[in-house]
Design an enzyme around this catalytic site. Structure first.
Site, mmCIF file in Angstrom:
data_model
loop_
_atom_site.group_PDB
_atom_site.id
_atom_site.type_symbol
_atom_site.label_atom_id
_atom_site.label_comp_id
_atom_site.label_asym_id
_atom_site.label_seq_id
_atom_site.Cartn_x
_atom_site.Cartn_y
_atom_site.Cartn_z
ATOM 1 N N HIS A 146 43.538 44.175 43.898
ATOM 2 C CA HIS A 146 42.564 42.622 44.236
ATOM 3 C C HIS A 146 41.350 43.141 43.530
ATOM 4 O O HIS A 146 40.093 43.071 44.075
ATOM 5 C CB HIS A 146 42.418 42.503 45.455
ATOM 6 C CG HIS A 146 42.174 40.667 45.599
ATOM 7 N ND1 HIS A 146 42.565 39.914 46.502
ATOM 8 C CD2 HIS A 146 41.113 40.075 44.631
ATOM 9 C CE1 HIS A 146 41.987 38.955 46.345
ATOM 10 N NE2 HIS A 146 41.114 38.957 45.080
ATOM 11 N N ARG A 181 46.668 33.958 43.674
ATOM 12 C CA ARG A 181 46.818 34.470 45.072
ATOM 13 C C ARG A 181 48.217 34.970 45.232
ATOM 14 O O ARG A 181 49.060 34.484 44.758
ATOM 15 C CB ARG A 181 46.571 33.227 46.032
ATOM 16 C CG ARG A 181 44.993 32.749 46.276
ATOM 17 C CD ARG A 181 44.327 33.765 47.145
ATOM 18 N NE ARG A 181 43.030 33.526 47.553
ATOM 19 C CZ ARG A 181 41.866 34.039 47.193
ATOM 20 N NH1 ARG A 181 42.080 34.845 46.034
ATOM 21 N NH2 ARG A 181 40.836 33.635 47.484
#
Ligand code: NDP
Length: 324
Positions: free
Chosen positions: A287, A239
């Site tokens: 991502h 993350r």
């Protein structure tokens, strides 16, 4: 209402099981058909449909605004369509019901593929070779075999463990770190706060696949970078909040770190003004380490809803106390 394990149809008696999909990610055309087929007698509301909050028992959702799950008095299950549930758990008003996450047992082949690609790139120094080529410079650093390259994996969970195993099979000297003790054959494992320093000290390439919790936030910071061997490379797939971006740039600029690959960011999409975009030693992917396909996700969701109504243990259950 009663569900039987493995049954194709529900037997709704007095109450009606109602399912609400709140995720824009789950497009209604793709999801409505399979859910209707699995639960033919039950109301299924997609994002944008008028629905009765008092009847909703299952919410299927991605990351949502805090407070969005209040006002569902019959809620029994939250099905999260992402692997990380950090943003969901930050909602202090989240109803106290079970949460499941999107995580197929045995890891995710695309994540493994992504990490292997970038470990191999850093192992063979491809970013520096590409830069030398742009400048027509013949720079021949002597390559070393995988066995002499130490790779450290932060996180030996559903995604981290198969990554460690594949890297081991390629011949790398692999170590992993987790919260509790994990045994992975052929991989040196560390755990807990005491094990972190040892893991970092032997990581020429560091891969982050930790869950994001208050304990792991900002774990990639100036102090931990300083514990890595000089010339180490960092790959962040966990993350964005795991990484102190300024500390990374500082460690790259002073030459302590060699290169970094980043797939996740504190703010997504990464703002155009971010210095990460233009840093010569950073590779950015948006991502994009993996994609979750509805044909994989929908059967998991249906299975867990069936399990709920059959009083069977839920799969991919989140431990709310642990935070992942
Ligand atoms: P899991 O929950 O299966 O594994 C998490 C791992 O983190 C476990 O090994 C756990 O230890 C470890 N961990 C948690 N807290 C600590 C701590 N305080 N100290 C040490 N270790 C800790 O997660 P997944 O493998 O499914 O996902 C890993 C990460 O990848 C998540 O952050 C997720 O959001 C991210 N992700 C990124 C994607 C992308 O496209 N870039 C796609 C999918 C996921 P233990 O084994 O002891 O429990």
């Amino acid at each position: 209402m009663r569900w039987f394990a493995g049954a194709r149809e529900c037997s709704c008696h007095n109450s009606r099981m109602s399912i609400l999909l709140l995720s824009a990610f789950a497009s209604s055309e793709t999801w409505r058909g399979p859910l209707r087929a699995a639960f033919p007698e039950c109301p299924i509301w997609m994002k944008g449909d008028p629905f009765d909050p008092a009847a909703v028992e299952v919410v299927v959702t991605g990351p949502i605004a805090p407070g969005a799950l209040q006002g569902f008095p019959k809620l029994r299950l939250i099905v999260c369509l992402t692997a990380g549930v950090d943003s969901l758990l930050q909602d202090k008003s989240l109803p106290d019901v079970p949460i499941t996450r999107a995580s197929a047992p045995g890891g995710d082949a695309m994540i493994t593929e992504y990490v292997l690609l970038h470990v191999l790139r850093h192992h063979r120094d491809l970013p520096a070779l590409a830069e030398a080529q742009r400048e027509a410079r013949w720079v021949r650093e002597r390559p070393i075999p995988a066995a002499r390259r130490r790779v450290g994996i932060l996180g030996l969970g559903n995604l981290g463990r198969p990554v460690a195993e594949k890297l081991r099979d390629l011949g790398f000297a692999v170590a992993g770190w987790s919260r509790t003790k994990r045994d992975v054959p052929g991989v040196v494992t560390f755990h807990g706060a005491a094990g972190l320093k040892a893991l970092l000290a032997r990581s020429d390439i560091l891969v982050n696949l930790l869950a994001l919790t208050p304990e792991t936030a900002d774990i990639l910071n100036a102090e931990t970078f300083a514990m890595l061997p000089k010339g180490a490379a960092v790959i962040n797939v966990g993350r964005g909040q795991h990484l102190d971006e300024e500390a990374l740039i500082a460690a790259l600029d002073r030459g302590h770190l060699r290169a970094a690959t980043l797939d996740v960011f504190r703010i997504e999409p990464l703002p155009a003004a971010s210095p990460l975009w233009r840093h010569p030693k950073i590779t950015i992917t948006p991502h994009a380490a993996r994609e979750i396909f509805p044909e994989v996700l929908i059967p998991q969701v249906i299975d867990n809803i069936r399990r709920l109504y059959a009083n069977l243990p839920l799969q991919q259950l989140v431990d709310r106390t642990r935070g992942y």
